[in-house]
Design a protein around this motif. Sequence first.
Motif, PDB file in Angstrom:
ATOM      1  N   GLY A  28       0.767  -1.292  -0.047  1.00  0.00           N
ATOM      2  CA  GLY A  28      -0.031  -0.052  -0.094  1.00  0.00           C
ATOM      3  C   GLY A  28       0.750   1.204   0.072  1.00  0.00           C
ATOM      4  O   GLY A  28       1.972   1.302  -0.794  1.00  0.00           O
ATOM      5  N   SER A  29       0.573   2.172   0.930  1.00  0.00           N
ATOM      6  CA  SER A  29       1.097   3.658   0.836  1.00  0.00           C
ATOM      7  C   SER A  29       2.318   3.582   1.647  1.00  0.00           C
ATOM      8  O   SER A  29       3.056   4.662   1.530  1.00  0.00           O
ATOM      9  CB  SER A  29       0.201   4.511   1.631  1.00  0.00           C
ATOM     10  N   LEU A  30       3.064   2.531   2.128  1.00  0.00           N
ATOM     11  CA  LEU A  30       4.243   2.664   3.000  1.00  0.00           C
ATOM     12  C   LEU A  30       4.331   3.388   4.018  1.00  0.00           C
ATOM     13  O   LEU A  30       5.438   3.819   4.532  1.00  0.00           O
ATOM     14  CB  LEU A  30       5.442   2.577   1.835  1.00  0.00           C
ATOM     15  N   LEU A  31       3.208   3.628   4.709  1.00  0.00           N
ATOM     16  CA  LEU A  31       3.261   4.892   5.690  1.00  0.00           C
ATOM     17  C   LEU A  31       3.864   4.164   6.925  1.00  0.00           C
ATOM     18  O   LEU A  31       4.536   4.444   7.808  1.00  0.00           O
ATOM     19  CB  LEU A  31       1.663   5.379   6.090  1.00  0.00           C
ATOM     20  N   LYS A  32       3.183   2.701   7.217  1.00  0.00           N
ATOM     21  CA  LYS A  32       3.472   2.227   8.734  1.00  0.00           C
ATOM     22  C   LYS A  32       4.983   1.849   8.686  1.00  0.00           C
ATOM     23  O   LYS A  32       5.675   1.930   9.833  1.00  0.00           O
ATOM     24  CB  LYS A  32       2.627   1.084   8.953  1.00  0.00           C
ATOM     25  N   VAL A  33       5.493   1.173   7.554  1.00  0.00           N
ATOM     26  CA  VAL A  33       6.726   0.622   7.462  1.00  0.00           C
ATOM     27  C   VAL A  33       7.918   1.814   7.985  1.00  0.00           C
ATOM     28  O   VAL A  33       8.922   1.540   8.366  1.00  0.00           O
ATOM     29  CB  VAL A  33       7.268   0.142   6.142  1.00  0.00           C
ATOM     30  N   ARG A  34       7.533   3.102   7.544  1.00  0.00           N
ATOM     31  CA  ARG A  34       8.556   4.239   7.794  1.00  0.00           C
ATOM     32  C   ARG A  34       8.644   4.126   9.327  1.00  0.00           C
ATOM     33  O   ARG A  34      10.157   4.452   9.851  1.00  0.00           O
ATOM     34  CB  ARG A  34       7.950   5.313   7.497  1.00  0.00           C
ATOM     35  N   ILE A  35       7.614   3.882  10.315  1.00  0.00           N
ATOM     36  CA  ILE A  35       7.962   3.925  11.688  1.00  0.00           C
ATOM     37  C   ILE A  35       8.919   2.610  12.046  1.00  0.00           C
ATOM     38  O   ILE A  35       9.775   2.922  12.886  1.00  0.00           O
ATOM     39  CB  ILE A  35       6.589   3.657  12.502  1.00  0.00           C
ATOM     40  N   LEU A  36       8.801   1.641  11.363  1.00  0.00           N
ATOM     41  CA  LEU A  36       9.600   0.551  11.882  1.00  0.00           C
ATOM     42  C   LEU A  36      11.116   0.808  11.025  1.00  0.00           C
ATOM     43  O   LEU A  36      12.166   0.503  11.837  1.00  0.00           O
ATOM     44  CB  LEU A  36       9.367  -0.856  11.043  1.00  0.00           C
ATOM     45  N   LEU A  37      11.174   1.439   9.982  1.00  0.00           N
ATOM     46  CA  LEU A  37      12.533   1.458   9.330  1.00  0.00           C
ATOM     47  C   LEU A  37      13.412   2.425  10.254  1.00  0.00           C
ATOM     48  O   LEU A  37      14.516   2.356  10.320  1.00  0.00           O
ATOM     49  CB  LEU A  37      12.311   2.173   7.892  1.00  0.00           C
ATOM     50  N   ASP A  38      12.607   3.593  10.854  1.00  0.00           N
ATOM     51  CA  ASP A  38      13.317   4.619  11.621  1.00  0.00           C
ATOM     52  C   ASP A  38      14.008   4.127  12.946  1.00  0.00           C
ATOM     53  O   ASP A  38      14.969   4.398  13.353  1.00  0.00           O
ATOM     54  CB  ASP A  38      12.199   5.681  11.867  1.00  0.00           C
ATOM     55  N   ALA A  39      13.251   2.822  13.374  1.00  0.00           N
ATOM     56  CA  ALA A  39      13.742   2.389  14.500  1.00  0.00           C
ATOM     57  C   ALA A  39      15.023   1.436  14.109  1.00  0.00           C
ATOM     58  O   ALA A  39      15.296   0.902  15.379  1.00  0.00           O
ATOM     59  CB  ALA A  39      12.547   1.575  15.126  1.00  0.00           C
ATOM     60  N   LEU A  40      14.832   0.498  13.291  1.00  0.00           N
ATOM     61  CA  LEU A  40      15.845  -0.392  12.860  1.00  0.00           C
ATOM     62  C   LEU A  40      17.236  -0.063  13.020  1.00  0.00           C
ATOM     63  O   LEU A  40      17.577   1.040  12.452  1.00  0.00           O
ATOM     64  CB  LEU A  40      15.535  -1.167  11.512  1.00  0.00           C
ATOM     65  N   GLU A  41      18.284  -0.764  13.245  1.00  0.00           N
ATOM     66  CA  GLU A  41      19.561  -0.429  13.304  1.00  0.00           C
ATOM     67  C   GLU A  41      20.143  -1.072  11.804  1.00  0.00           C
ATOM     68  O   GLU A  41      20.312  -2.251  11.320  1.00  0.00           O
ATOM     69  CB  GLU A  41      20.320  -1.216  14.077  1.00  0.00           C
ATOM     70  N   ARG A  42      20.645  -0.051  10.932  1.00  0.00           N
ATOM     71  CA  ARG A  42      21.201  -0.377   9.580  1.00  0.00           C
ATOM     72  C   ARG A  42      20.502  -1.094   8.776  1.00  0.00           C
ATOM     73  O   ARG A  42      21.033  -2.149   8.445  1.00  0.00           O
ATOM     74  CB  ARG A  42      22.644  -0.844   9.651  1.00  0.00           C
ATOM     75  N   PRO A  43      19.174  -0.892   8.442  1.00  0.00           N
ATOM     76  CA  PRO A  43      18.352  -2.011   7.531  1.00  0.00           C
ATOM     77  C   PRO A  43      19.165  -2.096   6.387  1.00  0.00           C
ATOM     78  O   PRO A  43      19.471  -0.971   5.551  1.00  0.00           O
ATOM     79  CB  PRO A  43      16.835  -1.332   7.573  1.00  0.00           C
ATOM     80  N   ALA A  44      19.063  -3.146   5.781  1.00  0.00           N
ATOM     81  CA  ALA A  44      19.857  -3.491   4.749  1.00  0.00           C
ATOM     82  C   ALA A  44      19.113  -3.326   3.281  1.00  0.00           C
ATOM     83  O   ALA A  44      19.434  -2.791   2.366  1.00  0.00           O
ATOM     84  CB  ALA A  44      20.357  -5.010   4.720  1.00  0.00           C
ATOM     85  N   ALA A  45      17.856  -3.766   3.425  1.00  0.00           N
ATOM     86  CA  ALA A  45      16.875  -3.539   2.155  1.00  0.00           C
ATOM     87  C   ALA A  45      15.600  -3.665   2.534  1.00  0.00           C
ATOM     88  O   ALA A  45      15.019  -4.184   3.679  1.00  0.00           O
ATOM     89  CB  ALA A  45      17.274  -4.793   0.962  1.00  0.00           C
ATOM     90  N   PHE A  46      14.654  -3.119   1.914  1.00  0.00           N
ATOM     91  CA  PHE A  46      13.067  -3.207   1.925  1.00  0.00           C
ATOM     92  C   PHE A  46      12.628  -3.739   0.607  1.00  0.00           C
ATOM     93  O   PHE A  46      12.649  -2.991  -0.622  1.00  0.00           O
ATOM     94  CB  PHE A  46      12.800  -1.838   2.343  1.00  0.00           C
ATOM     95  N   VAL A  47      11.778  -4.632   0.857  1.00  0.00           N
ATOM     96  CA  VAL A  47      11.096  -5.198  -0.542  1.00  0.00           C
ATOM     97  C   VAL A  47       9.498  -4.968  -0.307  1.00  0.00           C
ATOM     98  O   VAL A  47       8.660  -5.690   0.522  1.00  0.00           O
ATOM     99  CB  VAL A  47      11.216  -6.535  -0.590  1.00  0.00           C
ATOM    100  N   PRO A  48       8.765  -3.879  -0.804  1.00  0.00           N
ATOM    101  CA  PRO A  48       7.401  -3.888  -0.750  1.00  0.00           C
ATOM    102  C   PRO A  48       6.667  -4.762  -1.997  1.00  0.00           C
ATOM    103  O   PRO A  48       7.036  -4.804  -3.069  1.00  0.00           O
ATOM    104  CB  PRO A  48       7.233  -2.473  -1.000  1.00  0.00           C
TER     105      PRO A  48
END
Length: 313
Positions: A81-101
């Motif tokens: 969808g709009s990728l709104l909620k994943v931003r909250i998780l990405l901001d909290a993660l330590e050095r996320p390597a990749a995101f696959v929507p």
Amino acid sequence: MMDGLTRDPFREDVIKGLGQRQKAIPSRWLYDEKGSKLFDEITELPEYYPTRTELKILGDRAGEMADAIGPEAVIVEYGAGSLLKVRILLDALERPAAFVPVDISASHLEAAADELTADYPDLTIKPIASDFMASNLGESLPEAAGRRAGFFPGSTVGNLLDAEIHRFLSNARADLGDGACFIIGIDQPKPPRILVPAYDDAQGVTAAFNKNLLTRMNRELDANFDLDAFAHEARWNESDSRIEMHLCSLKPQTVRVAGESFDFQDGETIHTENSRKIALDRFAGMAEKAGWSLSRHWTDEKGLFAVMLLEAD
């Protein structure tokens, strides 16, 4: 029309669904570009509690979720969808390597992924336009030092029947592999006085979202639905613990779709979506049968919504 070589899954599902005794079309076809935009509007309505409730849980608990996932992870969001909620998780993660929507609406997905790329320029983003129920993503997922984590917010899993939930969770287990985890939003059972308005809002946005399916059939399948001859209905099905969305015929009529005719009686409906409210213990049992175990969960203070953390067995 198909030429004998090219399949049209939308046409196939519509023709099959309209030929059933209880006419029904899978809910995934609600989400063309217009439908996806309308759903984004729905999530901001005052009656629609799931999005704001889940956002608060994510905002309050994202650090705990990130600690559970670990550094340098690959995050796979199903039905993105709009990728709104994943931003909250990405901001909290330590050095996320990749995101696959992963999302069925290619144009909506591309636009949302472009916006995310602008805000996270150092993050590898690999959108995949696909029905999350049909996904076979294992070889398409980037490699990383950390583990893979599925993300499926919004209680979309409640749109599925038991067999479909099992298939989805089993496929995700295969996609994400050993050592993976999965964060899933689950809407909880509650009184109809709260549920029904959430799916039949006073502004009529949910009605427009539902009736957009008729517009889509008119456009893509050469159908001749009269939108004024159908009404949106939200019904509470107590025995199955679910809200059902229907398109109700307001008169006897015959509709042409993809060269075929379908008769409607006055009051006859097309069943377009289920939104089940699944208790935590019941869902944990479903997950276990598909190769996952419930590690922990987070809820709001009223118990309206839950976010679950599953670990691969």
